[in-house]
Design a protein around this motif. Sequence first.
Motif, PDB file in Angstrom:
ATOM      1  N   ALA A  30       0.669  -1.032  -0.194  1.00 45.40           N
ATOM      2  CA  ALA A  30       0.095   0.190   0.125  1.00 45.40           C
ATOM      3  C   ALA A  30       1.060   1.245   0.070  1.00 45.40           C
ATOM      4  O   ALA A  30       0.697   2.278  -1.157  1.00 45.40           O
ATOM      5  CB  ALA A  30      -1.128   0.006   0.853  1.00 45.40           C
ATOM      6  N   LEU A  31       1.848   0.802   1.065  1.00 43.22           N
ATOM      7  CA  LEU A  31       3.123   2.608   1.033  1.00 43.22           C
ATOM      8  C   LEU A  31       3.656   2.730  -0.562  1.00 43.22           C
ATOM      9  O   LEU A  31       3.975   3.585  -0.898  1.00 43.22           O
ATOM     10  CB  LEU A  31       4.043   2.054   2.235  1.00 43.22           C
ATOM     11  N   GLU A  68       1.139   3.795  -2.863  1.00 44.96           N
ATOM     12  CA  GLU A  68       0.841   5.597  -2.354  1.00 44.96           C
ATOM     13  C   GLU A  68       1.921   6.140  -3.219  1.00 44.96           C
ATOM     14  O   GLU A  68       1.729   7.747  -3.655  1.00 44.96           O
ATOM     15  CB  GLU A  68       0.684   5.811  -0.758  1.00 44.96           C
ATOM     16  N   GLU A  69       3.353   5.807  -2.991  1.00 39.58           N
ATOM     17  CA  GLU A  69       4.539   6.904  -4.295  1.00 39.58           C
ATOM     18  C   GLU A  69       4.579   6.211  -5.608  1.00 39.58           C
ATOM     19  O   GLU A  69       4.504   7.504  -5.989  1.00 39.58           O
ATOM     20  CB  GLU A  69       5.385   5.788  -3.289  1.00 39.58           C
ATOM     21  N   GLU A 108       1.232   8.638  -6.091  1.00 45.50           N
ATOM     22  CA  GLU A 108       1.789   9.819  -6.233  1.00 45.50           C
ATOM     23  C   GLU A 108       2.735  10.731  -7.105  1.00 45.50           C
ATOM     24  O   GLU A 108       2.364  11.998  -7.318  1.00 45.50           O
ATOM     25  CB  GLU A 108       3.024  11.195  -4.846  1.00 45.50           C
ATOM     26  N   ASN A 162      -2.871  12.739  -5.332  1.00 44.80           N
ATOM     27  CA  ASN A 162      -3.057  13.019  -3.886  1.00 44.80           C
ATOM     28  C   ASN A 162      -3.423  11.242  -2.892  1.00 44.80           C
ATOM     29  O   ASN A 162      -4.628  11.310  -3.861  1.00 44.80           O
ATOM     30  CB  ASN A 162      -3.334  14.041  -2.928  1.00 44.80           C
ATOM     31  N   THR A 163      -3.122  10.097  -2.489  1.00 41.53           N
ATOM     32  CA  THR A 163      -2.959   9.442  -1.454  1.00 41.53           C
ATOM     33  C   THR A 163      -3.196   8.974  -0.197  1.00 41.53           C
ATOM     34  O   THR A 163      -1.943  10.026   0.216  1.00 41.53           O
ATOM     35  CB  THR A 163      -2.533   8.030  -2.154  1.00 41.53           C
ATOM     36  N   HIS A 164      -4.081   8.242   0.591  1.00 40.81           N
ATOM     37  CA  HIS A 164      -4.156   8.129   2.103  1.00 40.81           C
ATOM     38  C   HIS A 164      -4.127   6.378   1.504  1.00 40.81           C
ATOM     39  O   HIS A 164      -5.654   6.365   1.200  1.00 40.81           O
ATOM     40  CB  HIS A 164      -5.321   8.821   2.519  1.00 40.81           C
ATOM     41  N   THR A 165      -3.327   6.459   3.196  1.00 44.79           N
ATOM     42  CA  THR A 165      -3.821   4.569   3.290  1.00 44.79           C
ATOM     43  C   THR A 165      -4.016   4.872   4.715  1.00 44.79           C
ATOM     44  O   THR A 165      -4.032   4.718   5.376  1.00 44.79           O
ATOM     45  CB  THR A 165      -2.038   4.076   3.036  1.00 44.79           C
ATOM     46  N   GLU A 181      -7.765  12.592  -5.777  1.00 44.44           N
ATOM     47  CA  GLU A 181      -7.256  11.979  -4.784  1.00 44.44           C
ATOM     48  C   GLU A 181      -7.427  10.397  -4.787  1.00 44.44           C
ATOM     49  O   GLU A 181      -9.169  10.506  -5.339  1.00 44.44           O
ATOM     50  CB  GLU A 181      -7.722  12.686  -3.674  1.00 44.44           C
ATOM     51  N   ALA A 215      -8.329   7.422  -1.317  1.00 40.27           N
ATOM     52  CA  ALA A 215      -8.422   6.319  -0.664  1.00 40.27           C
ATOM     53  C   ALA A 215      -7.916   4.849  -0.951  1.00 40.27           C
ATOM     54  O   ALA A 215      -9.037   4.674  -1.125  1.00 40.27           O
ATOM     55  CB  ALA A 215      -8.851   7.164   0.237  1.00 40.27           C
ATOM     56  N   ILE A 216      -6.899   4.448  -0.296  1.00 41.71           N
ATOM     57  CA  ILE A 216      -6.408   3.076  -0.292  1.00 41.71           C
ATOM     58  C   ILE A 216      -7.015   2.526   1.104  1.00 41.71           C
ATOM     59  O   ILE A 216      -5.739   2.855   1.890  1.00 41.71           O
ATOM     60  CB  ILE A 216      -4.515   2.553  -0.553  1.00 41.71           C
TER      61      ILE A 216
END
Length: 315
Positions: free
Chosen positions: A62-63, A66-67, A70, A75-78, A153, A155-156
């Motif tokens: 997930a991280l 996110e990278e 981005e 824009n990403t939120h985990t 944006e 969200a994960i």
Amino acid sequence: MAYSLTEIRTRTRHDPAAFLAECDEAYQERIRHAADVIVQRMEKSPIVLLSGPSGSGKTTSALKLEEELERRGVNTHTVSLDNYFHPPSHPAAPRTPEGDIDFESPQLLDMALLDETFTRLSRGEEVTIPRFEFSRQMRNDAKGWPLHLRDNEVAIFEGIHALNDDIAGRHPEATALYVSARSNVLEDGAVRFKGTWMRITRRAVRDCNFRGTDLTDTLSMWHNVRRGEKRYISPYKGRAHIVVDSSLPYEAAVFANYTAPLAQALESLPPSNPRWKELHDLLDAFRWFEPIDPALVPPSSLIREFIGGGTYRYK
């Protein structure tokens, strides 16, 4: 996919650092492909649901996603689905056949709150993401944080039950990912190391290093973890738009350095445990590998989630 034990041995002897770098790059390419699919589906939903069994490396995946997102300007939120746990003391807490609380069951999650969260985020409304405190085994709403998805944006939401009927089933428009260590190591057609063994080894080493869990306890619970996977996780992987194999050819050789504590823990595991023979077979399988020094594992490698010393921060 399957890995060749002969190739692993050859690459380990000749240039282990280059071998590790090549394997990590292959995994990163899988992550890049997943990010491409998420971007293509953003018009359908800003919600990404990432599932997979225990020890799959879901958090690091997930991280890394996110990278990658981005880098594409998204824009990403985990968010971990663990924050939506009911306390184990909840009156309706599910039980295993042995009478213990079933920590593998999706019934421990607040499905109604998750449904409301996804619906409101998709409408462009603000929600409060709860915070579950494992030390106190309870949700602390005072430590929740606001989340409002605007244009470009996503969200994960990552967790073992993300593709369950009561999560992905209620929101089929969301982009669904399934992550798991799926590749066996073969030699002349014989299985020398199973993909599922990679996962229990990851979990055991992580629990021992960072979660204060007795290694024997981790191994003794493996039969219930596997039972939960077959009942609650695997049946829903067909929902995934993307399947990511998180196994790395070199990892068994790295984990060969951790056999001593595994052997000690197995001495305390009673033969009556349903997975007793399998766990002993796992320990024996490390003899096929020449150990790779964990210091050679790159800081950004998924394996660092389990052995430590990585660049990612795990909440």
